[in-house]
Design an enzyme around this catalytic site. Structure first.
Site, PDB file in Angstrom:
ATOM      1  N   LYS A 107     113.911  97.584 -11.689  1.00 53.40           N
ATOM      2  CA  LYS A 107     114.321  97.819 -13.086  1.00 53.40           C
ATOM      3  C   LYS A 107     114.285  99.319 -13.352  1.00 53.40           C
ATOM      4  CE  LYS A 107     112.659  93.686 -15.524  1.00 53.40           C
ATOM      5  NZ  LYS A 107     111.784  93.309 -16.655  1.00 53.40           N
ATOM      6  N   GLU A 201     115.270  88.086 -13.536  1.00 53.30           N
ATOM      7  CA  GLU A 201     114.466  87.555 -14.618  1.00 53.30           C
ATOM      8  C   GLU A 201     114.998  86.259 -15.222  1.00 53.30           C
ATOM      9  OE1 GLU A 201     113.419  90.738 -17.275  1.00 53.30           O
ATOM     10  OE2 GLU A 201     111.387  89.953 -17.326  1.00 53.30           O
ATOM     11  N   ARG A 205     109.877  85.279 -13.087  1.00 51.46           N
ATOM     12  CA  ARG A 205     109.353  86.626 -13.307  1.00 51.46           C
ATOM     13  C   ARG A 205     108.467  86.689 -14.553  1.00 51.46           C
ATOM     14  NH1 ARG A 205     112.988  91.906 -11.629  1.00 51.46           N
ATOM     15  NH2 ARG A 205     111.531  93.481 -12.276  1.00 51.46           N
ATOM     16  N   ASN A 209     104.263  88.647 -17.086  1.00 53.47           N
ATOM     17  CA  ASN A 209     103.881  88.954 -18.473  1.00 53.47           C
ATOM     18  C   ASN A 209     102.449  88.567 -18.801  1.00 53.47           C
ATOM     19  OD1 ASN A 209     106.271  90.087 -19.309  1.00 53.47           O
ATOM     20  ND2 ASN A 209     107.170  88.118 -19.893  1.00 53.47           N
ATOM     21  N   HIS A 212     100.445  90.355 -21.396  1.00 52.20           N
ATOM     22  CA  HIS A 212     101.346  91.270 -22.086  1.00 52.20           C
ATOM     23  C   HIS A 212     101.828  90.767 -23.443  1.00 52.20           C
ATOM     24  CE1 HIS A 212     101.211  93.538 -18.423  1.00 52.20           C
ATOM     25  NE2 HIS A 212     102.047  94.457 -18.885  1.00 52.20           N
ATOM     26  N   HIS A 216     101.107  93.614 -25.808  1.00 50.09           N
ATOM     27  CA  HIS A 216     102.153  94.374 -26.507  1.00 50.09           C
ATOM     28  C   HIS A 216     101.908  94.379 -28.012  1.00 50.09           C
ATOM     29  CE1 HIS A 216     105.221  94.020 -23.007  1.00 50.09           C
ATOM     30  NE2 HIS A 216     104.758  95.256 -23.075  1.00 50.09           N
ATOM     31  N   HIS A 229      98.880 101.608 -22.902  1.00 51.71           N
ATOM     32  CA  HIS A 229      99.436 100.329 -22.459  1.00 51.71           C
ATOM     33  C   HIS A 229      98.413  99.556 -21.624  1.00 51.71           C
ATOM     34  CE1 HIS A 229     102.330  97.349 -21.182  1.00 51.71           C
ATOM     35  NE2 HIS A 229     102.003  97.585 -19.920  1.00 51.71           N
TER      36      HIS A 229
HETATM   37  N1  LIG Z   1     110.666 100.056 -14.121  1.00 52.75           N
HETATM   38  C1  LIG Z   1     109.645  99.243 -14.265  1.00 52.75           C
HETATM   39  O1  LIG Z   1     109.661  98.104 -13.790  1.00 52.75           O
HETATM   40  C2  LIG Z   1     108.425  99.733 -14.991  1.00 52.75           C
HETATM   41  C3  LIG Z   1     107.230  99.001 -14.903  1.00 52.75           C
HETATM   42  C4  LIG Z   1     106.106  99.495 -15.554  1.00 52.75           C
HETATM   43  C5  LIG Z   1     106.189 100.676 -16.290  1.00 52.75           C
HETATM   44  N2  LIG Z   1     107.367 101.345 -16.363  1.00 52.75           N
HETATM   45  C6  LIG Z   1     107.473 102.583 -17.141  1.00 52.75           C
HETATM   46  O2  LIG Z   1     106.577 103.543 -16.618  1.00 52.75           O
HETATM   47  C7  LIG Z   1     106.259 104.472 -17.656  1.00 52.75           C
HETATM   48  C8  LIG Z   1     104.789 104.802 -17.597  1.00 52.75           C
HETATM   49  O3  LIG Z   1     104.512 105.351 -16.329  1.00 52.75           O
HETATM   50  P1  LIG Z   1     103.193 106.188 -16.042  1.00 52.75           P
HETATM   51  O4  LIG Z   1     102.010 105.456 -16.538  1.00 52.75           O
HETATM   52  O5  LIG Z   1     103.246 106.582 -14.623  1.00 52.75           O
HETATM   53  O6  LIG Z   1     103.333 107.439 -17.033  1.00 52.75           O
HETATM   54  P2  LIG Z   1     104.111 108.836 -16.951  1.00 52.75           P
HETATM   55  O7  LIG Z   1     105.250 108.785 -16.023  1.00 52.75           O
HETATM   56  O8  LIG Z   1     104.358 109.256 -18.341  1.00 52.75           O
HETATM   57  O9  LIG Z   1     102.988 109.795 -16.326  1.00 52.75           O
HETATM   58  C9  LIG Z   1     101.817 110.029 -17.069  1.00 52.75           C
HETATM   59  C10 LIG Z   1     101.504 111.516 -17.165  1.00 52.75           C
HETATM   60  O10 LIG Z   1     100.913 111.958 -15.944  1.00 52.75           O
HETATM   61  C11 LIG Z   1     101.633 113.051 -15.403  1.00 52.75           C
HETATM   62  N3  LIG Z   1     101.523 112.862 -13.952  1.00 52.75           N
HETATM   63  C12 LIG Z   1     102.161 111.928 -13.199  1.00 52.75           C
HETATM   64  N4  LIG Z   1     101.703 111.950 -11.938  1.00 52.75           N
HETATM   65  C13 LIG Z   1     100.762 112.926 -11.887  1.00 52.75           C
HETATM   66  C14 LIG Z   1      99.927 113.406 -10.856  1.00 52.75           C
HETATM   67  N5  LIG Z   1      99.926 112.872  -9.627  1.00 52.75           N
HETATM   68  N6  LIG Z   1      99.088 114.430 -11.145  1.00 52.75           N
HETATM   69  C15 LIG Z   1      99.042 114.946 -12.413  1.00 52.75           C
HETATM   70  N7  LIG Z   1      99.791 114.515 -13.438  1.00 52.75           N
HETATM   71  C16 LIG Z   1     100.646 113.504 -13.174  1.00 52.75           C
HETATM   72  C17 LIG Z   1     103.004 112.956 -15.992  1.00 52.75           C
HETATM   73  O11 LIG Z   1     103.628 114.196 -16.047  1.00 52.75           O
HETATM   74  C18 LIG Z   1     102.709 112.410 -17.380  1.00 52.75           C
HETATM   75  O12 LIG Z   1     102.348 113.453 -18.241  1.00 52.75           O
HETATM   76  C19 LIG Z   1     106.699 103.837 -18.960  1.00 52.75           C
HETATM   77  O13 LIG Z   1     107.850 104.491 -19.441  1.00 52.75           O
HETATM   78  C20 LIG Z   1     107.037 102.408 -18.576  1.00 52.75           C
HETATM   79  O14 LIG Z   1     108.065 101.848 -19.364  1.00 52.75           O
HETATM   80  C21 LIG Z   1     108.478 100.902 -15.726  1.00 52.75           C
HETATM   81 ZN   LIG Z   2     102.385  96.446 -18.227  1.00 52.14          ZN
END
Ligand SMILES: NC(=O)c1ccc[n+]([C@@H]2O[C@H](COP(=O)([O-])OP(=O)(O)OC[C@H]3O[C@@H](n4cnc5c(N)ncnc54)[C@H](O)[C@@H]3O)[C@@H](O)[C@H]2O)c1
Ligand SMILES: [Zn+2]
Length: 323
Positions: A107, A201, A205, A209, A212, A216, A229
């Site tokens: 996704k 989905e 799938r 959830n 969630h 959520h 989250h």
């Molecule tokens: N595509 C999917 O199936 C799926 C599933 C779950 C979540 N997501 C998405 O993922 C996002 C959240 O991802 P996240 O939790 O990784 O947050 P993020 O990508 O915002 O990263 C969190 C913070 O950490 C920093 N960062 C990242 N890696 C780092 C590292 N190794 N060292 C230092 N800083 C670092 C980033 O710059 C950011 O400020 C949401 O937008 C969510 O919708 C997508």
């Molecule tokens: Zn989640």
């Protein structure tokens, strides 16, 4: 051309060696550094990637690499899926959530204003590279939050992972690569196993959830500021277990065991009444759901879940009784 997409926080920490490795085979590496954070997971970021790709002469044979957390991989994957009707991409997740969740399943999406993931595509990466070294620099709150998703995966389909989390919680929290390798591999396997049987989905799938539905609602009730989250998912898991208990599906023992595990991983488990009431009214207001009911995921045992169709009224009653 390889378009190496990262963000301003990750670039100085990890982009150098990755760019060098990608360039070693002779490819021209074009580095794109996006602004970090969810507020920048928007169409403007995708347009910027399309323009940079075009400017660098990227064609159908080019590769997009997303090096960062879920925000970067979601944007990079969506840009790859749409540039010239789709070019290959690879995910190099640098957060635990990126490794166990965002990079698995294909996704990709960006937000449209407050509508999360409103525009996107199913576009599988051709490879995912999880280097545990990246996790050393991840900020603590996001790292711990991702452990809620790991615990969720264990409950959905992996008893061994659950035991591992219980016995090595300290090592996992300390990001010990010895413990983490197994944790990441097993979490990915659970999600990939579910997605592999239901990529678009259709139904199965939905078990992903777990935690969630209430999670959520709690996250929204806190205005997306009070709870991260992962913290909301931890509380959502506790609520789902209690609801399973009220429905006669989950044993009281298991509720206690999961709460102890989440607590030992540094996650919140106390559902306070005010928060739950706010979440309940959000759930009850949600009229989008078909027929006013939803499939709620309950835990039958460690590694075993099932779904129950619940009316929104019934769900609201069960949620408010879950303190
Ligand atoms: N595509 C999917 O199936 C799926 C599933 C779950 C979540 N997501 C998405 O993922 C996002 C959240 O991802 P996240 O939790 O990784 O947050 P993020 O990508 O915002 O990263 C969190 C913070 O950490 C920093 N960062 C990242 N890696 C780092 C590292 N190794 N060292 C230092 N800083 C670092 C980033 O710059 C950011 O400020 C949401 O937008 C969510 O919708 C997508
Ligand atoms: Zn989640």
């Amino acid at each position: 051309v390889v378009l190496l997409v990262t963000d301003r926080n990750v670039a100085p920490l990890h982009a150098g060696p990755v760019a060098a490795t990608l360039g070693a085979g002779g490819a021209r590496v074009e580095l794109v550094v996006l602004e970090p954070g969810e507020q920048h997971k928007n169409p403007a970021a995708v347009v910027e990637l399309w323009r940079r790709a075009l400017g660098a002469g990227a064609d159908r044979t080019s590769l997009v690499v997303g090096l960062g957390g879920g925000v970067v991989t979601d944007v990079a994957g969506f840009a790859a899926g749409t540039y010239m009707r789709g070019v290959r991409w690879a995910a190099f997740p640098t957060t635990l959530l990126g490794m166990v969740d965002a990079s698995v399943g294909g996704k990709t999406a960006v937000d449209l204003g407050t509508a999360k993931n409103a525009v996107g595509a199913f576009w599988q990466p051709s490879s995912v590279v999880c280097d545990l070294e990246f996790l050393r620099t991840e900020p603590e709150r996001g790292y711990v939050g991702a452990l809620a998703e790991v615990a969720k995966s264990a409950l959905i389909g992996d008893r061994v992972l659950f035991d591992l989390l219980e016995s090595r919680a300290g090592a996992v929290l300390a990001r010990d690569p010895g413990a983490l390798g197994e944790v990441v591999r097993r979490s990915v396997a659970v999600k990939a196993g579910v997605v592999g049987r239901d990529e678009r989905e259709a139904g199965l799938r939905a078990v992903l959830n777990l935690g969630h539905t209430v999670g959520h609602a709690l996250e929204a009730a806190g205005g997306y500021r009070e709870l991260s989250h992962g913290e909301a998912v931890s509380l959502g898991l506790v609520a789902a277990l209690r609801i399973g208990c009220a429905l006669g599906r989950t044993s009281a023992d298991l509720v206690g065991r999961v709460m102890a595990l989440l607590g030992s991983l540094g996650l919140p488990t106390v559902l306070d009444r005010a928060r739950l009431e706010a979440a309940t009214s959000l759930l009850a207001q949600d009229k989008k759901r078909a027929g006013g009911s939803l499939r709620f995921v309950v835990v039958e045992g460690v590694g075993q879940v099932s779904t129950v169709r619940l009316g929104l009224g019934e769900l609201a009653r069960l949620v408010s009784a879950a303190t």
